[in-house]
Design a protein around this motif. Structure first.
Motif, PDB file in Angstrom:
ATOM      1  N   GLY A 116       0.821  -1.219   0.000  1.00 22.43           N
ATOM      2  CA  GLY A 116       0.000   0.000   0.000  1.00 22.43           C
ATOM      3  C   GLY A 116       0.851   1.262   0.000  1.00 22.43           C
ATOM      4  N   GLU A 117       2.182   1.125   0.173  1.00 22.72           N
ATOM      5  CA  GLU A 117       3.064   2.292   0.144  1.00 22.72           C
ATOM      6  C   GLU A 117       3.753   2.374  -1.224  1.00 22.72           C
ATOM      7  OE1 GLU A 117       4.208   2.871   4.784  1.00 22.72           O
ATOM      8  OE2 GLU A 117       5.498   1.509   3.670  1.00 22.72           O
ATOM      9  N   LEU A 118       4.195   3.576  -1.534  1.00 22.23           N
ATOM     10  CA  LEU A 118       4.812   3.793  -2.845  1.00 22.23           C
ATOM     11  C   LEU A 118       6.281   3.366  -2.831  1.00 22.23           C
ATOM     12  CD1 LEU A 118       3.431   4.960  -5.327  1.00 22.23           C
ATOM     13  CD2 LEU A 118       4.543   7.151  -4.825  1.00 22.23           C
ATOM     14  N   PRO A 119       6.683   2.475  -3.751  1.00 24.83           N
ATOM     15  CA  PRO A 119       8.107   2.100  -3.825  1.00 24.83           C
ATOM     16  C   PRO A 119       8.987   3.329  -4.062  1.00 24.83           C
ATOM     17  CG  PRO A 119       6.771   0.597  -5.104  1.00 24.83           C
ATOM     18  CD  PRO A 119       5.864   1.719  -4.701  1.00 24.83           C
ATOM     19  N   VAL A 157       4.690  -9.393  -6.729  1.00 18.90           N
ATOM     20  CA  VAL A 157       4.474  -8.095  -6.102  1.00 18.90           C
ATOM     21  C   VAL A 157       4.643  -6.970  -7.128  1.00 18.90           C
ATOM     22  CG1 VAL A 157       5.322  -6.503  -4.323  1.00 18.90           C
ATOM     23  CG2 VAL A 157       5.154  -8.937  -3.826  1.00 18.90           C
ATOM     24  N   TYR A 158       3.625  -6.144  -7.211  1.00 16.83           N
ATOM     25  CA  TYR A 158       3.627  -5.011  -8.144  1.00 16.83           C
ATOM     26  C   TYR A 158       4.118  -3.756  -7.437  1.00 16.83           C
ATOM     27  CZ  TYR A 158       1.219  -8.016 -11.341  1.00 16.83           C
ATOM     28  OH  TYR A 158       0.935  -9.051 -12.194  1.00 16.83           O
ATOM     29  N   PRO A 159       4.687  -2.801  -8.135  1.00 15.52           N
ATOM     30  CA  PRO A 159       4.834  -2.731  -9.577  1.00 15.52           C
ATOM     31  C   PRO A 159       6.007  -3.519 -10.147  1.00 15.52           C
ATOM     32  CG  PRO A 159       5.638  -0.709  -8.586  1.00 15.52           C
ATOM     33  CD  PRO A 159       5.080  -1.526  -7.480  1.00 15.52           C
ATOM     34  N   ALA A 160       6.916  -4.069  -9.313  1.00 15.87           N
ATOM     35  CA  ALA A 160       8.105  -4.751  -9.861  1.00 15.87           C
ATOM     36  C   ALA A 160       7.717  -5.869 -10.838  1.00 15.87           C
ATOM     37  CB  ALA A 160       8.958  -5.301  -8.722  1.00 15.87           C
ATOM     38  N   ALA A 161       6.605  -6.558 -10.547  1.00  6.90           N
ATOM     39  CA  ALA A 161       6.187  -7.673 -11.398  1.00  6.90           C
ATOM     40  C   ALA A 161       5.825  -7.210 -12.814  1.00  6.90           C
ATOM     41  CB  ALA A 161       5.001  -8.396 -10.756  1.00  6.90           C
ATOM     42  N   ALA A 162       5.546  -5.920 -12.947  1.00  3.26           N
ATOM     43  CA  ALA A 162       5.152  -5.397 -14.270  1.00  3.26           C
ATOM     44  C   ALA A 162       6.352  -4.894 -15.072  1.00  3.26           C
ATOM     45  CB  ALA A 162       4.138  -4.267 -14.094  1.00  3.26           C
ATOM     46  N   PHE A 163       7.541  -4.874 -14.455  1.00  5.65           N
ATOM     47  CA  PHE A 163       8.707  -4.305 -15.156  1.00  5.65           C
ATOM     48  C   PHE A 163       9.000  -5.030 -16.463  1.00  5.65           C
ATOM     49  CE2 PHE A 163      11.009  -2.421 -11.135  1.00  5.65           C
ATOM     50  CZ  PHE A 163       9.957  -1.539 -10.976  1.00  5.65           C
ATOM     51  N   VAL A 164       8.816  -6.356 -16.459  1.00  3.16           N
ATOM     52  CA  VAL A 164       9.119  -7.109 -17.683  1.00  3.16           C
ATOM     53  C   VAL A 164       8.210  -6.651 -18.827  1.00  3.16           C
ATOM     54  CG1 VAL A 164       7.700  -9.101 -16.929  1.00  3.16           C
ATOM     55  CG2 VAL A 164       9.371  -9.387 -18.742  1.00  3.16           C
ATOM     56  N   ALA A 165       6.955  -6.378 -18.510  1.00  2.00           N
ATOM     57  CA  ALA A 165       6.019  -5.915 -19.550  1.00  2.00           C
ATOM     58  C   ALA A 165       6.430  -4.521 -20.028  1.00  2.00           C
ATOM     59  CB  ALA A 165       4.600  -5.896 -18.999  1.00  2.00           C
ATOM     60  N   TRP A 166       6.834  -3.655 -19.084  1.00  2.00           N
ATOM     61  CA  TRP A 166       7.280  -2.311 -19.481  1.00  2.00           C
ATOM     62  C   TRP A 166       8.512  -2.421 -20.389  1.00  2.00           C
ATOM     63  CZ3 TRP A 166       7.602   0.686 -14.114  1.00  2.00           C
ATOM     64  CH2 TRP A 166       6.356   0.641 -13.498  1.00  2.00           C
ATOM     65  N   ALA A 167       9.432  -3.331 -20.026  1.00  2.00           N
ATOM     66  CA  ALA A 167      10.683  -3.476 -20.782  1.00  2.00           C
ATOM     67  C   ALA A 167      10.389  -3.988 -22.191  1.00  2.00           C
ATOM     68  CB  ALA A 167      11.633  -4.417 -20.050  1.00  2.00           C
ATOM     69  N   ARG A 168       9.502  -4.938 -22.289  1.00  2.00           N
ATOM     70  CA  ARG A 168       9.173  -5.486 -23.621  1.00  2.00           C
ATOM     71  C   ARG A 168       8.530  -4.421 -24.490  1.00  2.00           C
ATOM     72  NH1 ARG A 168       8.321 -11.750 -24.243  1.00  2.00           N
ATOM     73  NH2 ARG A 168       7.899 -11.032 -26.335  1.00  2.00           N
ATOM     74  N   GLU A 169       7.665  -3.648 -23.850  1.00  5.28           N
ATOM     75  CA  GLU A 169       6.996  -2.573 -24.592  1.00  5.28           C
ATOM     76  C   GLU A 169       8.028  -1.578 -25.134  1.00  5.28           C
ATOM     77  OE1 GLU A 169       3.232  -1.679 -22.544  1.00  5.28           O
ATOM     78  OE2 GLU A 169       3.774   0.401 -23.039  1.00  5.28           O
TER      79      GLU A 169
END
Ligand code: BJW
Length: 237
Positions: A151-154, A179-191
């Motif tokens: 619930g806190e901002l990384p 755990v998000y947002p780290a789990a979404a980094f791969v999608a950001w990187a691919r994009e």
């Protein structure tokens, strides 16, 4: 070449630092929301302090040392022509002890305490308790571990997102991708057009998002990957 490496608890497991999930993990026998949320801390600060005091004592006790994976990433960071952004979800200091500088601690640092009254962040190697006094403002019962709970901002997310947006390669090492947002980094990187690699003992929920997955221990596979990358660059002249 611009590389972003994201590390998780698995990279420190071979150094003797427990991971979170699974048998023998830190969450076993604990409810996450009791020890890793602002609400849990407000409800029972001493319990949360004890949880982190135990982990801090382990980290400073002299038995935990960086392993071959931490050392290989430090070597990569020192290589000319490689622009490495090393992002870790870990709150230990094993990357720094291995020789990496400018480590981005997305989820904070165990060896720092933050004052909830004045906001000061100070190095902290001892136990914390409600009786601990803030070195900056002298306040009592106002220190908390300098970590990021649910619930806190990384920390430093904007800079990390920018580095991912520029990356040629993205590599995730020893993280369960839960755990998000780290789990979404791969999608950001691919994009952003990066080539993506996962190094993990086991398959994870986002393994399918990577171009390539290598299964095994970080202590074996990370030095191997770094060697491979550096040799390929040498061959190309
Ligand atoms: C090996 C190995 C070996 C073992 N070699 N491999 C619903 C949907 C989506 C998101 C949410 C949702 N509800 C809530 C959220 C958001 C929430 C979240 O993700 N919740 C999930 C439970 C779903 N996230 C947050 O609240 C975050 N903040 C946030 O989102 O802010 C808002 C925001 C909005 C918009 C943009 C950006 C942000 C904050 C998350 C904070 C996480 N904090 C913790 C505690 C930190 C302090 C502490 O250390 O105590 O961080 S939780 C814990 O999990 C810790 C870790 O850093 C993190 C990740 O764990 P990790 O590293 O992956 O460890 P494990 O144990 O899970 O996995 C180890 C892996 O290693 C395994 O895969 C093994 O196989 C492997 N392995 N040995 C190679 N030798």
């Amino acid at each position: 070449m611009k590389i972003v490496v994201l590390t998780g608890a698995g990279i420190s497991a071979e150094s003797g630092v427990p991971t979170f999930r699974g048998a023998g993990g830190l969450w076993e026998g604990q409810r996450i929301e009791d020890v890793a949320s602002p609400r849990g801390f407000a409800r029972d600060p001493e319990r949360v302090h004890q949880f982190y005091n135990g982990r801090r004592a382990l980290l400073t006790g002299g038995t935990i040392q960086p392993n071959a994976a931490h050392l290989a990433l430090a070597r990569l960071g020192r290589t000319r022509g490689i622009e490495l952004t090393l992002v870790t979800q870990n709150i230990d200091d094993l990357h720094e002890r291995a020789g990496s500088d400018d480590v981005r601690h997305l989820h904070g640092e165990l060896l720092k305490a933050r004052c909830t009254a004045c906001g000061a962040v100070n190095p902290w190697r001892e136990d914390l308790s409600r009786a601990s006094i803030c070195p900056a403002c002298g306040g009592i019962d106002c220190l908390r571990p300098h970590v990021v709970w649910f619930g806190e901002l990384p920390f430093g997310l904007e800079e990390v997102a920018a580095a991912i947006g520029r990356a040629d390669r993205f590599v995730a090492i020893g993280t369960s991708g839960r755990v998000y947002p780290a789990a979404a980094f791969v999608a950001w990187a691919r994009e952003a057009g990066a080539r993506t690699l996962e190094i993990n003992l086991e398959e994870c929920p986002c393994s399918g998002d990577f171009h390539e997955s290598r299964r095994g221990r970080a202590g074996d596979l990370v030095p191997e990957w770094v060697e491979e990358l550096l040799s390929a660059r040498k061959d190309r002249g």
